[in-house]
Design a protein around this motif. Structure first.
Motif, PDB file in Angstrom:
ATOM      1  N   MET A   1       0.843  -1.175   0.000  1.00 11.72           N
ATOM      2  CA  MET A   1       0.000   0.000   0.000  1.00 11.72           C
ATOM      3  C   MET A   1       0.892   1.244   0.000  1.00 11.72           C
ATOM      4  N   VAL A   2       0.497   2.242  -0.729  1.00  7.03           N
ATOM      5  CA  VAL A   2       1.281   3.456  -0.886  1.00  7.03           C
ATOM      6  C   VAL A   2       1.224   4.337   0.356  1.00  7.03           C
ATOM      7  N   ILE A   3       0.145   4.250   1.117  1.00  5.93           N
ATOM      8  CA  ILE A   3      -0.028   5.099   2.291  1.00  5.93           C
ATOM      9  C   ILE A   3      -0.471   4.241   3.474  1.00  5.93           C
ATOM     10  N   SER A   4      -0.047   4.639   4.641  1.00  4.08           N
ATOM     11  CA  SER A   4      -0.417   3.903   5.840  1.00  4.08           C
ATOM     12  C   SER A   4      -1.907   4.086   6.124  1.00  4.08           C
ATOM     13  N   SER A   5      -2.548   3.026   6.547  1.00  6.11           N
ATOM     14  CA  SER A   5      -3.980   3.097   6.847  1.00  6.11           C
ATOM     15  C   SER A   5      -4.268   3.993   8.043  1.00  6.11           C
TER      16      SER A   5
ATOM     17  N   GLU B   1     -12.929   6.008   5.374  1.00  6.86           N
ATOM     18  CA  GLU B   1     -12.333   6.560   4.156  1.00  6.86           C
ATOM     19  C   GLU B   1     -11.653   5.436   3.372  1.00  6.86           C
ATOM     20  N   THR B   2     -11.889   5.389   2.073  1.00  4.37           N
ATOM     21  CA  THR B   2     -11.300   4.344   1.250  1.00  4.37           C
ATOM     22  C   THR B   2     -10.425   4.946   0.161  1.00  4.37           C
ATOM     23  N   VAL B   3      -9.401   4.229  -0.215  1.00  5.69           N
ATOM     24  CA  VAL B   3      -8.472   4.668  -1.251  1.00  5.69           C
ATOM     25  C   VAL B   3      -9.074   4.369  -2.612  1.00  5.69           C
ATOM     26  N   VAL B   4      -9.130   5.377  -3.478  1.00  6.14           N
ATOM     27  CA  VAL B   4      -9.597   5.207  -4.853  1.00  6.14           C
ATOM     28  C   VAL B   4      -8.402   4.889  -5.748  1.00  6.14           C
ATOM     29  N   VAL B   5      -7.349   5.704  -5.645  1.00 10.22           N
ATOM     30  CA  VAL B   5      -6.113   5.506  -6.406  1.00 10.22           C
ATOM     31  C   VAL B   5      -4.948   5.850  -5.497  1.00 10.22           C
ATOM     32  N   GLY B   6      -3.961   4.989  -5.437  1.00 11.24           N
ATOM     33  CA  GLY B   6      -2.734   5.254  -4.691  1.00 11.24           C
ATOM     34  C   GLY B   6      -1.547   4.934  -5.578  1.00 11.24           C
TER      35      GLY B   6
ATOM     36  N   SER C   1       9.937   7.693  -1.371  1.00 15.95           N
ATOM     37  CA  SER C   1       9.253   8.376  -0.273  1.00 15.95           C
ATOM     38  C   SER C   1       8.146   9.316  -0.738  1.00 15.95           C
ATOM     39  N   THR C   2       7.873   9.368  -2.029  1.00 18.83           N
ATOM     40  CA  THR C   2       6.815  10.230  -2.544  1.00 18.83           C
ATOM     41  C   THR C   2       5.599   9.380  -2.894  1.00 18.83           C
ATOM     42  N   SER C   3       4.442   9.814  -2.411  1.00 13.88           N
ATOM     43  CA  SER C   3       3.218   9.085  -2.733  1.00 13.88           C
ATOM     44  C   SER C   3       2.083  10.060  -2.977  1.00 13.88           C
ATOM     45  N   TYR C   4       1.170   9.649  -3.849  1.00 12.87           N
ATOM     46  CA  TYR C   4      -0.037  10.404  -4.169  1.00 12.87           C
ATOM     47  C   TYR C   4      -1.217   9.461  -3.991  1.00 12.87           C
ATOM     48  N   VAL C   5      -2.154   9.860  -3.151  1.00 14.04           N
ATOM     49  CA  VAL C   5      -3.308   9.006  -2.871  1.00 14.04           C
ATOM     50  C   VAL C   5      -4.580   9.823  -3.022  1.00 14.04           C
ATOM     51  N   PHE C   6      -5.505   9.299  -3.818  1.00 14.40           N
ATOM     52  CA  PHE C   6      -6.850   9.859  -3.904  1.00 14.40           C
ATOM     53  C   PHE C   6      -7.759   8.923  -3.135  1.00 14.40           C
ATOM     54  N   THR C   7      -8.462   9.469  -2.172  1.00 13.06           N
ATOM     55  CA  THR C   7      -9.451   8.676  -1.441  1.00 13.06           C
ATOM     56  C   THR C   7     -10.830   9.134  -1.890  1.00 13.06           C
ATOM     57  N   ASP C   8     -11.852   8.583  -1.277  1.00 15.56           N
ATOM     58  CA  ASP C   8     -13.205   9.024  -1.606  1.00 15.56           C
ATOM     59  C   ASP C   8     -13.517  10.390  -1.004  1.00 15.56           C
ATOM     60  N   ARG C   9     -12.555  10.988  -0.265  1.00 14.24           N
ATOM     61  CA  ARG C   9     -12.772  12.291   0.352  1.00 14.24           C
ATOM     62  C   ARG C   9     -11.747  13.354   0.015  1.00 14.24           C
ATOM     63  N   ARG C  10     -10.495  12.937  -0.319  1.00 12.60           N
ATOM     64  CA  ARG C  10      -9.425  13.926  -0.480  1.00 12.60           C
ATOM     65  C   ARG C  10      -8.257  13.399  -1.294  1.00 12.60           C
ATOM     66  N   LEU C  11      -7.402  14.339  -1.709  1.00 20.72           N
ATOM     67  CA  LEU C  11      -6.113  14.022  -2.318  1.00 20.72           C
ATOM     68  C   LEU C  11      -5.069  14.178  -1.225  1.00 20.72           C
TER      69      LEU C  11
ATOM     70  N   ILE D   1       2.872  10.458 -13.288  1.00 23.14           N
ATOM     71  CA  ILE D   1       1.873   9.565 -12.693  1.00 23.14           C
ATOM     72  C   ILE D   1       1.672   8.376 -13.637  1.00 23.14           C
ATOM     73  N   PRO D   2       1.868   7.153 -13.158  1.00 20.57           N
ATOM     74  CA  PRO D   2       1.632   5.984 -14.012  1.00 20.57           C
ATOM     75  C   PRO D   2       0.163   5.893 -14.427  1.00 20.57           C
ATOM     76  N   ARG D   3      -0.071   5.454 -15.652  1.00 19.05           N
ATOM     77  CA  ARG D   3      -1.435   5.290 -16.181  1.00 19.05           C
ATOM     78  C   ARG D   3      -2.283   6.523 -15.869  1.00 19.05           C
ATOM     79  N   VAL D   4      -1.782   7.683 -16.278  1.00 18.76           N
ATOM     80  CA  VAL D   4      -2.393   8.957 -15.904  1.00 18.76           C
ATOM     81  C   VAL D   4      -3.834   9.079 -16.392  1.00 18.76           C
ATOM     82  N   GLU D   5      -4.151   8.516 -17.563  1.00 24.11           N
ATOM     83  CA  GLU D   5      -5.523   8.604 -18.067  1.00 24.11           C
ATOM     84  C   GLU D   5      -6.489   7.830 -17.180  1.00 24.11           C
TER      85      GLU D   5
END
Length: 166
Positions: A1-5, A12-17, A79-89, A142-146
């Motif tokens: 997982m890209v980000i710690s739970s 809150e759930t991860v949409v894209v990490g 050490s760099t991560s980008y996570v979109f959840t159902d509530r925030r980036l 960003i991988p698979r940006v589309e």
């Protein structure tokens, strides 16, 4: 997982990490190969009384180059991560000093992407996120940006619709 739970709110759930694309590591790998080959060759050249000193100097210089141009970029990538959840980036970056940035999805007004020719070859791109501020946020490589843009757009649509339960 890209980000710690533990960084996620209850429910809150991860949409894209994701991390940045491994394209960011191409130059460090090339540097590593060149330095290893060059250092290996140069280590065979010295002879005589000062051969040990020259070998030590060559080894130290090669080690410093590898640390600066290979290890540091790898650690930055890791050490760099980008996570979109159902509530925030959620963005997190940094080696010794961690920097975090959160944007609520309801503040995002537009999400688009840009792909250069090189990005298209590697299958990545830059995600451009516009919010209420004048400056947008650019998430490079960003991988698979589309696919990421589509998934986040869907989540933005879902979060902007009024609940049908009422």
């Amino acid at each position: 997982m890209v980000i710690s739970s533990k960084l996620l709110d209850d429910g809150e759930t991860v949409v894209v990490g994701t991390r940045t694309h491994v394209k960011a590591l191409v130059v460090p790998v090339v540097v590593l190969l060149v330095v290893a080959g060059l250092a290996g060759y140069l280590l065979t050249l010295p002879d005589g009384d000062r051969a040990g000193t020259w070998r030590l100097v060559i080894g130290v210089v090669a080690l410093l180059v590898v640390l600066w141009f290979v290890l540091l970029p790898f650690l930055r990538w890791f050490s760099t991560s980008y996570v979109f959840t159902d509530r925030r980036l959620i963005t997190r970056t940094g080696l010794l000093t961690r920097t975090g940035h959160d944007i609520q999805l309801n503040r995002i007004s537009d999400i688009s992407y840009e792909k250069s020719l090189l990005d298209r070859l590697f299958g990545c791109g830059t995600l451009v996120i516009s919010d209420a501020s004048e400056m947008g946020i650019r998430l490079a490589d960003i991988p698979r940006v589309e696919e990421t843009q589509l998934a986040v757009s869907r989540q933005l649509y879902r979060s902007s619709r009024p609940d049908d339960d009422a």
